[in-house]
Write a protein that holds these residues in place. Structure first.
Motif, PDB file in Angstrom:
ATOM      1  N   GLU A 378     -14.562 -68.441  87.118  1.00 13.20           N
ATOM      2  CA  GLU A 378     -14.324 -68.093  85.726  1.00 13.20           C
ATOM      3  C   GLU A 378     -14.571 -66.599  85.515  1.00 13.20           C
ATOM      4  N   VAL A 379     -13.589 -65.929  84.953  1.00 13.00           N
ATOM      5  CA  VAL A 379     -13.737 -64.516  84.626  1.00 13.00           C
ATOM      6  C   VAL A 379     -14.214 -64.412  83.183  1.00 13.00           C
ATOM      7  N   THR A 380     -15.317 -63.746  82.965  1.00 15.21           N
ATOM      8  CA  THR A 380     -15.861 -63.594  81.622  1.00 15.21           C
ATOM      9  C   THR A 380     -16.003 -62.109  81.289  1.00 15.21           C
ATOM     10  N   GLU A 381     -16.302 -61.832  80.029  1.00  9.72           N
ATOM     11  CA  GLU A 381     -16.470 -60.447  79.599  1.00  9.72           C
ATOM     12  C   GLU A 381     -17.808 -59.858  80.025  1.00  9.72           C
ATOM     13  N   ASP A 382     -18.714 -60.693  80.530  1.00  8.26           N
ATOM     14  CA  ASP A 382     -20.053 -60.216  80.875  1.00  8.26           C
ATOM     15  C   ASP A 382     -20.033 -59.133  81.942  1.00  8.26           C
ATOM     16  N   HIS A 383     -19.051 -59.185  82.838  1.00  4.78           N
ATOM     17  CA  HIS A 383     -19.041 -58.267  83.981  1.00  4.78           C
ATOM     18  C   HIS A 383     -17.888 -57.265  83.942  1.00  4.78           C
ATOM     19  N   LEU A 384     -17.175 -57.195  82.814  1.00  3.21           N
ATOM     20  CA  LEU A 384     -16.048 -56.265  82.744  1.00  3.21           C
ATOM     21  C   LEU A 384     -16.505 -54.824  82.935  1.00  3.21           C
ATOM     22  N   GLY A 385     -17.718 -54.512  82.507  1.00  2.00           N
ATOM     23  CA  GLY A 385     -18.215 -53.153  82.653  1.00  2.00           C
ATOM     24  C   GLY A 385     -18.388 -52.707  84.088  1.00  2.00           C
ATOM     25  N   GLU A 386     -18.425 -53.664  85.020  1.00  5.84           N
ATOM     26  CA  GLU A 386     -18.589 -53.334  86.439  1.00  5.84           C
ATOM     27  C   GLU A 386     -17.261 -53.090  87.139  1.00  5.84           C
ATOM     28  N   LEU A 387     -16.166 -53.370  86.452  1.00 10.37           N
ATOM     29  CA  LEU A 387     -14.836 -53.268  87.073  1.00 10.37           C
ATOM     30  C   LEU A 387     -14.273 -51.864  86.849  1.00 10.37           C
ATOM     31  N   HIS A 388     -14.804 -50.911  87.600  1.00 17.57           N
ATOM     32  CA  HIS A 388     -14.424 -49.515  87.388  1.00 17.57           C
ATOM     33  C   HIS A 388     -12.980 -49.239  87.797  1.00 17.57           C
ATOM     34  N   PHE A 389     -12.527 -49.849  88.876  1.00 22.80           N
ATOM     35  CA  PHE A 389     -11.144 -49.605  89.301  1.00 22.80           C
ATOM     36  C   PHE A 389     -10.164 -50.252  88.325  1.00 22.80           C
ATOM     37  N   LEU A 390     -10.531 -51.402  87.757  1.00 23.08           N
ATOM     38  CA  LEU A 390      -9.697 -52.027  86.734  1.00 23.08           C
ATOM     39  C   LEU A 390      -9.482 -51.071  85.568  1.00 23.08           C
ATOM     40  N   LYS A 391     -10.538 -50.407  85.135  1.00 17.88           N
ATOM     41  CA  LYS A 391     -10.421 -49.468  84.028  1.00 17.88           C
ATOM     42  C   LYS A 391      -9.532 -48.289  84.411  1.00 17.88           C
ATOM     43  N   ALA A 392      -9.645 -47.839  85.660  1.00 17.56           N
ATOM     44  CA  ALA A 392      -8.797 -46.743  86.117  1.00 17.56           C
ATOM     45  C   ALA A 392      -7.329 -47.161  86.129  1.00 17.56           C
ATOM     46  N   VAL A 393      -7.048 -48.389  86.539  1.00 13.74           N
ATOM     47  CA  VAL A 393      -5.672 -48.896  86.549  1.00 13.74           C
ATOM     48  C   VAL A 393      -5.118 -48.933  85.129  1.00 13.74           C
ATOM     49  N   ILE A 394      -5.934 -49.383  84.176  1.00 15.28           N
ATOM     50  CA  ILE A 394      -5.474 -49.461  82.787  1.00 15.28           C
ATOM     51  C   ILE A 394      -5.224 -48.065  82.221  1.00 15.28           C
ATOM     52  N   LYS A 395      -6.127 -47.141  82.497  1.00 17.64           N
ATOM     53  CA  LYS A 395      -5.923 -45.787  81.986  1.00 17.64           C
ATOM     54  C   LYS A 395      -4.691 -45.129  82.612  1.00 17.64           C
ATOM     55  N   GLU A 396      -4.472 -45.371  83.894  1.00 18.06           N
ATOM     56  CA  GLU A 396      -3.285 -44.810  84.541  1.00 18.06           C
ATOM     57  C   GLU A 396      -2.013 -45.440  83.982  1.00 18.06           C
ATOM     58  N   THR A 397      -2.082 -46.728  83.654  1.00 17.04           N
ATOM     59  CA  THR A 397      -0.941 -47.387  83.021  1.00 17.04           C
ATOM     60  C   THR A 397      -0.653 -46.762  81.662  1.00 17.04           C
ATOM     61  N   LEU A 398      -1.693 -46.544  80.877  1.00 18.20           N
ATOM     62  CA  LEU A 398      -1.511 -45.927  79.565  1.00 18.20           C
ATOM     63  C   LEU A 398      -1.012 -44.486  79.682  1.00 18.20           C
ATOM     64  N   ARG A 399      -1.428 -43.803  80.736  1.00 18.81           N
ATOM     65  CA  ARG A 399      -0.958 -42.425  80.935  1.00 18.81           C
ATOM     66  C   ARG A 399       0.547 -42.401  81.192  1.00 18.81           C
ATOM     67  N   LEU A 400       0.999 -43.257  82.102  1.00 20.54           N
ATOM     68  CA  LEU A 400       2.419 -43.279  82.456  1.00 20.54           C
ATOM     69  C   LEU A 400       3.278 -43.988  81.415  1.00 20.54           C
ATOM     70  N   HIS A 401       2.692 -44.953  80.717  1.00 19.33           N
ATOM     71  CA  HIS A 401       3.472 -45.800  79.812  1.00 19.33           C
ATOM     72  C   HIS A 401       2.744 -45.941  78.481  1.00 19.33           C
ATOM     73  N   ALA A 402       2.564 -44.840  77.780  1.00 22.56           N
ATOM     74  CA  ALA A 402       1.929 -44.912  76.460  1.00 22.56           C
ATOM     75  C   ALA A 402       2.707 -45.904  75.596  1.00 22.56           C
ATOM     76  N   PRO A 403       2.022 -46.874  74.970  1.00 31.69           N
ATOM     77  CA  PRO A 403       2.740 -47.886  74.180  1.00 31.69           C
ATOM     78  C   PRO A 403       3.653 -47.262  73.115  1.00 31.69           C
ATOM     79  N   VAL A 404       3.188 -46.185  72.485  1.00 30.56           N
ATOM     80  CA  VAL A 404       4.005 -45.465  71.512  1.00 30.56           C
ATOM     81  C   VAL A 404       4.154 -44.040  72.044  1.00 30.56           C
ATOM     82  N   PRO A 405       5.186 -43.776  72.847  1.00 32.20           N
ATOM     83  CA  PRO A 405       5.299 -42.472  73.514  1.00 32.20           C
ATOM     84  C   PRO A 405       5.438 -41.302  72.557  1.00 32.20           C
TER      85      PRO A 405
END
Length: 549
Positions: A378-405
């Motif tokens: 089970e994936v919970t929000e308790d450990h999301l803060g430890e997922l540093h690479f996940l956050k980097a992937v999301i930020k890189e996604t937002l950089r390349l694909h800003a929802p409202v360019p």
């Protein structure tokens, strides 16, 4: 369909070609160009001293009467970037009768959204937003006392960290429903499932768990189509807004009729929701809120909170938040929350499919954290803060694909300047966040590549990858804007995106479906479709293979 698409269609019609032949004759073109050289375009009344001291921004040649509208194409953020490469990071364009300054560099964005934030703090009148969101919301309202109070209410009462945490149950349940849909069919249209997920989270946060949809169900097909029409229309620009003598085009294309139908249906839905909440509050007035003890037992939805604020403001003699204002703010939240969450998740999964080593690295991080957390499976929000690479992937996604360019347009409230150019009062201003985040001067020669590791560079370590999205800290990266008009909902969407992406990658291995007709497909088609947000042009169809620790 956006304004540039409508105009492109018109340019291929016999009627418009006849009109163009009458209007755009060479002699008239020469006269207009000559006049423009002698008398640079004025964007509004302002201080004569400012007008004399600074030049207007450079302006590419346009088409008489239509200005630069027909030049934008179906992907305006890309075309405007190409134009900026030739004319500079600050350009003056004319969209029909509307003078518009386009900022395409981090320096220009910083000056507009920090250094001179107040001068750029208003919004222009957007006809479609006024028709659908009553003209009394947060995102599109002009700068003034109502906007200040509405934003204060949104930040303090709807989007605070405590309020975001209070919707953890909703996110958990909607992620579980998303995973269930994936399991029921290994070959999935992930785009459709992600839209349902994003809509489910924001709808329940806004309305609660009651049966408020058109069929008594927020998740029903009819209700989903209503929200989809709302978001599509909100991302559509009426031609008549820029070229009044072409207002008939909006009627011809059915835009006016569709907007009227959608507005009426939305208004009826919201009226029922608010009436039901008021009746329930009246029945339970004076009784304590009963919950499960988590987050101070506060499980109220957005409508409950806004009704509380409305009653409190009335008692204190403050700005009156009537039913119209409540409906407008709720629709703001639905539009922003749905598209941002869905588009970011869709682009992230597409980039990961196209970069298998990055996907494996992220899956290893997620599975390592949750495989030893004591909550295996089970994936919970308790450990999301430890997922540093996940956050980097999301930020890189937002950089390349800003929802409202192209960030929501601003409008200057006074005569001001931008990188040494004059910008008169009441000028529309576009910040091209997409161009800024693809600028090699800011991001290096690999600016157009998906490289999440860049967020750990320059000695930043894990801190560089934190997904805090503090608006206005780095103007090379402004997917949610900054300053007074920056989006206050980034903190609300972050856990919805992180939890869903981590869950999908923990429970499944993802691949492209087998080729059809013998044509091997090794990459996702990353073509873009422009609307309220920019999304994949072709739906993301993938095969999910269950994984267990």
């Amino acid at each position: 369909m956006d304004v540039s698409s409508l105009l492109a269609a018109l340019l291929h019609s016999h009627l418009f070609l006849l009109l163009a032949a009458l209007v755009l004759v060479p002699v008239l073109s020469l006269l207009i160009v000559s006049s423009a050289k002698k008398h640079p375009p004025s964007c509004g009344d302002g201080d004569p001293r400012l007008r004399l001291r600074l030049p207007l921004p450079p302006s590419p040649p346009g088409i008489p009467l239509l200005g630069h509208l027909p030049l934008l194409g179906s992907l305006p953020h890309r075309k405007l970037r190409s134009m900026a490469e030739a004319y500079g990071p600050v350009m003056l364009l004319r969209f029909g009768r509307v003078p518009t300054v386009v900022a395409s560099s981090a320096a220009a964005a910083q000056e507009a959204m920090r250094t001179r934030d107040l001068a750029f703090a208003s919004r222009p009148r957007v006809r479609m937003a006024e028709r659908l969101i009553y003209g009394r919301d947060v995102a599109f309202a002009p700068y003034g006392e109502f906007w200040r109070q509405a934003r204060r209410v949104s930040v303090l009462h709807l989007l605070s960290p405590r309020r975001v945490l209070s919707f953890r149950r909703v996110r958990d349940q909607e992620v579980a429903a998303l995973l269930g849909r994936v399991r029921r069919s290994s070959a999935v249209n992930l785009s459709d499932l992600l839209i349902s997920y994003a809509n489910g989270v924001i709808s329940r946060a806004a309305f609660g768990d009651g049966g408020y949809g058109l069929d008594g169900d927020l998740g029903s097909q009819k209700t989903r189509e209503l929200f989809a029409d709302f978001e599509e229309l909100l991302g559509t620009v009426a031609v008549g807004e820029f070229v009044p003598w072409l207002a008939w085009v909006d009627k011809l294309m059915g835009l006016d009729a569709k907007a009227a139908r959608t507005s009426e249906a939305l208004d009826g839905l919201l009226e029922r929701v608010i009436a039901d909440h008021r009746e329930r509050r009246w029945r339970h007035r004076g009784q304590p809120v009963v919950g499960d003890g988590e987050v101070d037992a506060d499980q109220r939805d957005f409508v409950d909170v806004l009704l509380d604020v409305s009653e409190a403001e009335d008692a204190a003699g403050g700005v009156h938040f009537d039913t119209v204002a409540i409906k407008a703010i709720i629709l703001d939240m639905i539009a922003a929350g749905t598209d941002t969450t869905f588009a970011t998740l869709e682009w992230a999964m597409a980039e990961l499919i196209n970069h298998p080593p990055v996907m494996r690295k992220l899956q290893e991080e997620v599975r390592a954290i949750y495989g030893v957390s004591g909550e295996e499976g089970e994936v919970t929000e308790d450990h999301l803060g430890e997922l540093h690479f996940l956050k980097a992937v999301i930020k890189e996604t937002l950089r390349l694909h800003a929802p409202v360019p192209l960030l929501v347009p601003r409008e200057t409230v006074e005569d001001t300047e931008l990188l040494g150019y004059r910008v008169p009062a009441r000028t529309r201003v576009l910040i091209n966040a997409w161009a800024i985040s693809h600028d090699p001067a800011a991001w290096g020669q690999r600016a157009g590549e998906f490289v999440p590791e860049r967020w750990f560079e320059d000695g930043g370590g894990t801190a560089a990858a934190e997904y805090a999205l503090q608006l206005g800290q780095d103007f090379r990266f402004v997917p949610f804007g900054a300053g007074r008009r920056g989006c206050p909902g980034a903190g609300f969407t972050a856990p919805s995106i992180e939890l869903a992406l981590a869950s999908l990658l923990y429970h499944f291995d993802w691949v492209l479906p087998p080729p059809a007709g013998g044509t091997m497909t090794s990459k996702v088609d990353m073509g873009e479709l422009h609307g309220l947000s920019v999304r994949l042009k072709v739906a993301l169809n993938l095969v999910a293979k269950p994984w267990s620790p």
